[in-house]
Design a protein around this motif. Structure first.
Motif, mmCIF file in Angstrom:
data_model
loop_
_atom_site.group_PDB
_atom_site.id
_atom_site.type_symbol
_atom_site.label_atom_id
_atom_site.label_comp_id
_atom_site.label_asym_id
_atom_site.label_seq_id
_atom_site.Cartn_x
_atom_site.Cartn_y
_atom_site.Cartn_z
ATOM 1 N N UNK A 51 25.401 12.178 8.805
ATOM 2 C CA UNK A 51 25.034 11.142 9.754
ATOM 3 C C UNK A 51 25.725 11.399 11.080
ATOM 4 N N UNK A 52 25.241 10.744 12.106
ATOM 5 C CA UNK A 52 25.795 10.937 13.442
ATOM 6 C C UNK A 52 25.411 9.739 14.294
ATOM 7 N N UNK A 53 26.243 9.451 15.277
ATOM 8 C CA UNK A 53 25.960 8.392 16.251
ATOM 9 C C UNK A 53 26.603 8.793 17.565
ATOM 10 N N UNK A 54 25.903 8.483 18.636
ATOM 11 C CA UNK A 54 26.368 8.843 19.974
ATOM 12 C C UNK A 54 26.452 7.614 20.866
ATOM 13 N N UNK A 55 27.377 7.682 21.803
ATOM 14 C CA UNK A 55 27.454 6.655 22.841
ATOM 15 C C UNK A 55 26.124 6.636 23.595
ATOM 16 N N UNK A 56 25.656 5.472 23.917
ATOM 17 C CA UNK A 56 24.314 5.325 24.499
ATOM 18 C C UNK A 56 24.137 6.106 25.807
ATOM 19 N N UNK A 57 25.177 6.223 26.618
ATOM 20 C CA UNK A 57 25.018 6.899 27.912
ATOM 21 C C UNK A 57 24.824 8.410 27.796
ATOM 22 N N UNK A 58 24.948 8.971 26.574
ATOM 23 C CA UNK A 58 24.717 10.412 26.407
ATOM 24 C C UNK A 58 23.485 10.705 25.547
ATOM 25 N N UNK A 59 22.698 9.684 25.262
ATOM 26 C CA UNK A 59 21.445 9.892 24.515
ATOM 27 C C UNK A 59 20.496 10.781 25.320
ATOM 28 N N UNK A 60 19.650 11.499 24.635
ATOM 29 C CA UNK A 60 18.602 12.280 25.284
ATOM 30 C C UNK A 60 19.044 13.625 25.816
ATOM 31 N N UNK A 61 20.235 14.088 25.468
ATOM 32 C CA UNK A 61 20.736 15.374 25.962
ATOM 33 C C UNK A 61 20.734 16.469 24.900
ATOM 34 N N UNK A 62 20.206 16.164 23.727
ATOM 35 C CA UNK A 62 20.177 17.148 22.650
ATOM 36 C C UNK A 62 21.464 17.232 21.851
ATOM 37 N N UNK A 114 41.048 17.696 22.648
ATOM 38 C CA UNK A 114 41.512 16.306 22.635
ATOM 39 C C UNK A 114 40.788 15.429 23.655
ATOM 40 N N UNK A 115 39.608 15.841 24.051
ATOM 41 C CA UNK A 115 38.806 15.044 24.989
ATOM 42 C C UNK A 115 38.403 13.723 24.341
ATOM 43 N N UNK A 116 37.995 12.791 25.164
ATOM 44 C CA UNK A 116 37.523 11.494 24.679
ATOM 45 C C UNK A 116 36.225 11.704 23.902
ATOM 46 N N UNK A 117 36.162 11.207 22.672
ATOM 47 C CA UNK A 117 34.928 11.377 21.892
ATOM 48 C C UNK A 117 33.737 10.658 22.521
ATOM 49 N N UNK A 118 32.567 11.284 22.397
ATOM 50 C CA UNK A 118 31.317 10.675 22.859
ATOM 51 C C UNK A 118 30.421 10.344 21.677
ATOM 52 N N UNK A 119 30.886 10.693 20.475
ATOM 53 C CA UNK A 119 30.116 10.412 19.279
ATOM 54 C C UNK A 119 30.951 10.583 18.039
ATOM 55 N N UNK A 120 30.313 10.303 16.908
ATOM 56 C CA UNK A 120 30.967 10.569 15.640
ATOM 57 C C UNK A 120 29.970 11.256 14.720
ATOM 58 N N UNK A 121 30.523 11.952 13.735
ATOM 59 C CA UNK A 121 29.727 12.693 12.770
ATOM 60 C C UNK A 121 30.313 12.439 11.394
ATOM 61 N N UNK A 122 29.460 12.410 10.385
ATOM 62 C CA UNK A 122 29.947 12.206 9.021
ATOM 63 C C UNK A 122 29.213 13.132 8.064
ATOM 64 N N UNK A 123 29.972 13.656 7.120
ATOM 65 C CA UNK A 123 29.418 14.388 5.996
ATOM 66 C C UNK A 123 30.152 13.850 4.772
ATOM 67 N N UNK A 124 29.399 13.318 3.821
ATOM 68 C CA UNK A 124 29.990 12.746 2.618
ATOM 69 C C UNK A 124 29.435 13.396 1.378
ATOM 70 N N UNK A 125 30.318 13.967 0.570
ATOM 71 C CA UNK A 125 29.916 14.605 -0.679
ATOM 72 C C UNK A 125 29.511 13.518 -1.661
ATOM 73 N N UNK A 126 28.375 13.726 -2.317
ATOM 74 C CA UNK A 126 27.832 12.734 -3.249
ATOM 75 C C UNK A 126 27.924 13.236 -4.678
ATOM 76 N N UNK A 127 28.210 12.307 -5.592
ATOM 77 C CA UNK A 127 28.202 12.647 -7.011
ATOM 78 C C UNK A 127 29.315 13.597 -7.406
ATOM 79 N N UNK A 128 29.114 14.267 -8.499
ATOM 80 C CA UNK A 128 30.068 15.235 -9.035
ATOM 81 C C UNK A 128 30.114 16.457 -8.122
ATOM 82 N N UNK A 129 31.319 17.019 -7.877
ATOM 83 C CA UNK A 129 31.401 18.194 -6.993
ATOM 84 C C UNK A 129 30.471 19.340 -7.402
#
Length: 189
Positions: A103-114, A80-95
């Motif tokens: 996709x993914x996005x990170x808070x700018x202060x944690x960029x460059x850490x892998x 339950x820590x404070x999130x530093x980013x988000x991640x998305x996986x979206x199924x496309x088309x017919x199952x």
């Protein structure tokens, strides 16, 4: 809903919670113009981010679930820590097509850490080994060189450039399309 919980060496990917901590964390990403420059939307205010978290929780209740929009936290700080980013996986088309985008996005202060590489690796492992997908795709801004490096590092192949793929901020923007197939993903990542 069957909550998603993915744990890597440094990061945990979990469901968002509709609490101020998670809303503020999403706003720190989506509301930052520097971070949002590579995202397919304008920077969002806190109210929009609260609406987004509510939408994420609604999407998680769908059967079958086709979109996974998840919070990224540091494993050492607990689930339950404070999130530093988000991640998305979206199924496309017919199952039966067994295809999705990530996709993914990170808070700018944690960029460059892998962290983006670890997020993408966890999403690939989830997609191929848990959901049984055949193909994962990712689109990115051609200027987002760091994200292109992440995808190539994990074996994604550049499929091509989508010209004028998105109209945003008064201009057309191209996108680069990458993909990875299940036989190209080593078991266990």
């Amino acid at each position: 809903m069957h909550p998603v919980l993915l744990t890597g060496p440094r990061l945990t990917i979990r469901e968002f919670h509709h609490v101020p901590r998670d809303v503020d964390a999403l706003h720190a990403i989506f509301g930052d113009p520097e971070t949002a420059r590579f995202l397919p939307f304008e920077p969002r205010d806190r109210e929009d981010c609260a609406d987004q978290v509510a939408l994420y929780l609604e999407e998680a209740e769908n059967t079958p679930r086709t979109v996974y929009r998840l919070a990224v936290t540091l494993t050492e700080e607990g689930e339950d820590a404070v999130p530093l980013g988000n991640a998305v996986l979206g199924v496309e088309g017919h199952p039966g097509q067994r295809a999705a985008f990530i996709g993914y996005a990170l808070r700018r202060d944690v960029w460059g850490r892998g962290y983006a590489t670890e997020i993408a690796r966890l999403l690939c492992d989830f997609g191929f080994n848990t959901l049984g997908l055949h193909r994962l795709a990712a689109r990115l801004d051609p200027q987002n060189l760091a994200s292109a490096r992440v995808l190539r590092k994990l074996g994604f192949q550049l499929e091509g450039r989508l010209r004028d793929d998105l109209y945003l901020r008064g201009a057309w923007h191209d996108a680069l399309q990458y993909s990875l197939l299940e036989e190209e993903w080593p078991t266990g990542g």
